[in-house]
Design a protein around this motif. Sequence first.
Motif, PDB file in Angstrom:
ATOM      1  N   LYS A 145      26.426  65.438  88.845  1.00 28.61           N
ATOM      2  CA  LYS A 145      26.008  64.311  89.687  1.00 28.61           C
ATOM      3  C   LYS A 145      24.495  64.262  89.826  1.00 28.61           C
ATOM      4  O   LYS A 145      23.874  63.202  89.670  1.00 28.61           O
ATOM      5  N   LYS A 146      23.890  65.420  90.121  1.00 28.91           N
ATOM      6  CA  LYS A 146      22.436  65.458  90.278  1.00 28.91           C
ATOM      7  C   LYS A 146      21.732  65.135  88.962  1.00 28.91           C
ATOM      8  O   LYS A 146      20.712  64.439  88.939  1.00 28.91           O
ATOM      9  N   PHE A 147      22.300  65.643  87.861  1.00 23.77           N
ATOM     10  CA  PHE A 147      21.654  65.418  86.568  1.00 23.77           C
ATOM     11  C   PHE A 147      21.745  63.945  86.178  1.00 23.77           C
ATOM     12  O   PHE A 147      20.800  63.398  85.586  1.00 23.77           O
ATOM     13  N   ALA A 148      22.854  63.293  86.504  1.00 29.76           N
ATOM     14  CA  ALA A 148      23.001  61.872  86.176  1.00 29.76           C
ATOM     15  C   ALA A 148      21.932  61.047  86.885  1.00 29.76           C
ATOM     16  O   ALA A 148      21.330  60.140  86.297  1.00 29.76           O
ATOM     17  N   VAL A 149      21.683  61.386  88.160  1.00 28.79           N
ATOM     18  CA  VAL A 149      20.644  60.687  88.919  1.00 28.79           C
ATOM     19  C   VAL A 149      19.267  61.006  88.341  1.00 28.79           C
ATOM     20  O   VAL A 149      18.426  60.120  88.168  1.00 28.79           O
ATOM     21  N   LEU A 150      19.059  62.285  88.016  1.00 25.44           N
ATOM     22  CA  LEU A 150      17.785  62.702  87.413  1.00 25.44           C
ATOM     23  C   LEU A 150      17.546  61.968  86.108  1.00 25.44           C
ATOM     24  O   LEU A 150      16.423  61.504  85.840  1.00 25.44           O
ATOM     25  N   LEU A 151      18.581  61.855  85.285  1.00 29.91           N
ATOM     26  CA  LEU A 151      18.446  61.179  83.987  1.00 29.91           C
ATOM     27  C   LEU A 151      18.025  59.729  84.178  1.00 29.91           C
ATOM     28  O   LEU A 151      17.112  59.241  83.501  1.00 29.91           O
ATOM     29  N   LEU A 152      18.658  59.049  85.121  1.00 31.76           N
ATOM     30  CA  LEU A 152      18.328  57.649  85.377  1.00 31.76           C
ATOM     31  C   LEU A 152      16.893  57.511  85.876  1.00 31.76           C
ATOM     32  O   LEU A 152      16.126  56.670  85.378  1.00 31.76           O
ATOM     33  N   LEU A 153      16.529  58.333  86.869  1.00 33.45           N
ATOM     34  CA  LEU A 153      15.170  58.278  87.413  1.00 33.45           C
ATOM     35  C   LEU A 153      14.137  58.618  86.343  1.00 33.45           C
ATOM     36  O   LEU A 153      13.081  57.979  86.260  1.00 33.45           O
ATOM     37  N   SER A 154      14.446  59.621  85.532  1.00 32.32           N
ATOM     38  CA  SER A 154      13.490  60.081  84.520  1.00 32.32           C
ATOM     39  C   SER A 154      13.230  59.020  83.468  1.00 32.32           C
ATOM     40  O   SER A 154      12.079  58.772  83.077  1.00 32.32           O
ATOM     41  N   ILE A 155      14.294  58.389  82.985  1.00 28.89           N
ATOM     42  CA  ILE A 155      14.150  57.378  81.942  1.00 28.89           C
ATOM     43  C   ILE A 155      13.313  56.199  82.429  1.00 28.89           C
ATOM     44  O   ILE A 155      12.533  55.612  81.680  1.00 28.89           O
ATOM     45  N   ILE A 156      13.463  55.876  83.724  1.00 27.54           N
ATOM     46  CA  ILE A 156      12.734  54.733  84.276  1.00 27.54           C
ATOM     47  C   ILE A 156      11.320  55.104  84.713  1.00 27.54           C
ATOM     48  O   ILE A 156      10.345  54.422  84.379  1.00 27.54           O
ATOM     49  N   LEU A 157      11.202  56.196  85.469  1.00 25.76           N
ATOM     50  CA  LEU A 157       9.947  56.495  86.156  1.00 25.76           C
ATOM     51  C   LEU A 157       8.970  57.365  85.371  1.00 25.76           C
ATOM     52  O   LEU A 157       7.753  57.157  85.461  1.00 25.76           O
ATOM     53  N   ILE A 158       9.460  58.339  84.624  1.00 19.26           N
ATOM     54  CA  ILE A 158       8.542  59.246  83.932  1.00 19.26           C
ATOM     55  C   ILE A 158       7.703  58.521  82.874  1.00 19.26           C
ATOM     56  O   ILE A 158       6.488  58.749  82.788  1.00 19.26           O
ATOM     57  N   PRO A 159       8.276  57.614  82.073  1.00 11.96           N
ATOM     58  CA  PRO A 159       7.417  56.872  81.149  1.00 11.96           C
ATOM     59  C   PRO A 159       6.348  56.036  81.857  1.00 11.96           C
ATOM     60  O   PRO A 159       5.259  55.834  81.323  1.00 11.96           O
ATOM     61  N   ILE A 160       6.660  55.561  83.065  1.00 11.41           N
ATOM     62  CA  ILE A 160       5.647  54.834  83.835  1.00 11.41           C
ATOM     63  C   ILE A 160       4.538  55.790  84.247  1.00 11.41           C
ATOM     64  O   ILE A 160       3.346  55.484  84.126  1.00 11.41           O
ATOM     65  N   GLN A 161       4.925  56.971  84.726  1.00 11.44           N
ATOM     66  CA  GLN A 161       3.934  57.962  85.152  1.00 11.44           C
ATOM     67  C   GLN A 161       3.033  58.394  84.003  1.00 11.44           C
ATOM     68  O   GLN A 161       1.796  58.373  84.111  1.00 11.44           O
ATOM     69  N   THR A 162       3.639  58.747  82.868  1.00 13.16           N
ATOM     70  CA  THR A 162       2.840  59.224  81.738  1.00 13.16           C
ATOM     71  C   THR A 162       2.006  58.094  81.134  1.00 13.16           C
ATOM     72  O   THR A 162       0.853  58.317  80.748  1.00 13.16           O
TER      73      THR A 162
END
Length: 304
Positions: A145-162
């Motif tokens: 469950k936590k990883f699914a949320v992390l995956l969604l957040l990461s795909i959306i937010l990390i490319p914006i951050q980098t």
Amino acid sequence: MENRFLAQAYKANHSIWNYVLGIILVVIGALVFSLPYNIVVANKIAEGTADASRVEDLNYLYTLMDSNLSMFYMMLPFVGGMITLYLVIKKIHKQSWINLTTSRTKIDFKRVFFSFFFWGSMIVLLNGISYFLSPESIVWNFDAKKFAVLLLLSIILIPIQTSFEEYVFRGYLMQALGVSTRTKWMPLVVTSVIFGLLHYANPEVKELGYGIMVFYIGTGFLLGVMTLMDEGMELSLGFHAANNLISALLVTTDWTAFQTAAIFKDTSSPSLIMELVAIAILYPVLLFVFSKKYKWKSWKEKLI
């Protein structure tokens, strides 16, 4: 020889005061979007569930809330910064986003994806070697469950951050310094050093010592060289996204700036070995591969 990427700034309103104003506005935009996180922490202090004297410690802040929620709040300033930067480029500089990104007529996404997958593969390989050498220090940390949320957040937010960091340092500041100093080495040196120094507050510095700054500044130089030699930011965009995204999803620790619900957890004592291997071996290999694939020439002229 003119560097075509730096010369893109001449197609825009490139007054130094426009750049100063732009940087101020971008910082304000990021600060505004950091308010939700600050409000949450302030409420926890008021409730007595957080120690006001420790809130500057990023590792401590991770103990106050779920790691995914912490990540969401910590990514918001980059969203605000990116939105503001886009408006600054369009409204103040009257510059196209393509000209800020590359000297090519359009953004080369093949370059972005090649860089992403090549560096991502090297990260996976390096972590695989680390596990092989010390399997007892890498433990299973997977929570579906936590990883699914992390995956969604990461795909959306990390490319914006980098991407925000790349557009600020390898794009906006590099072009600004290029047109204001009429040099190539000055943009490379200044942006690389500032990029590295801004990581000074990371928990890694406390755990690993000032030696880690060599890695941060060295990474800035790597990304700067890639941008100037390739006359575009595509390779640095792909590298940075792969570095943060795969690291966030694959392996976490209790002492880094990025603590996530990753698949694995590294329980070993803090060490500079991975960073030293990257600086001494992987970065030169990366530059060699890119230089051959994209036929880089005239290194001295493009960099100095």
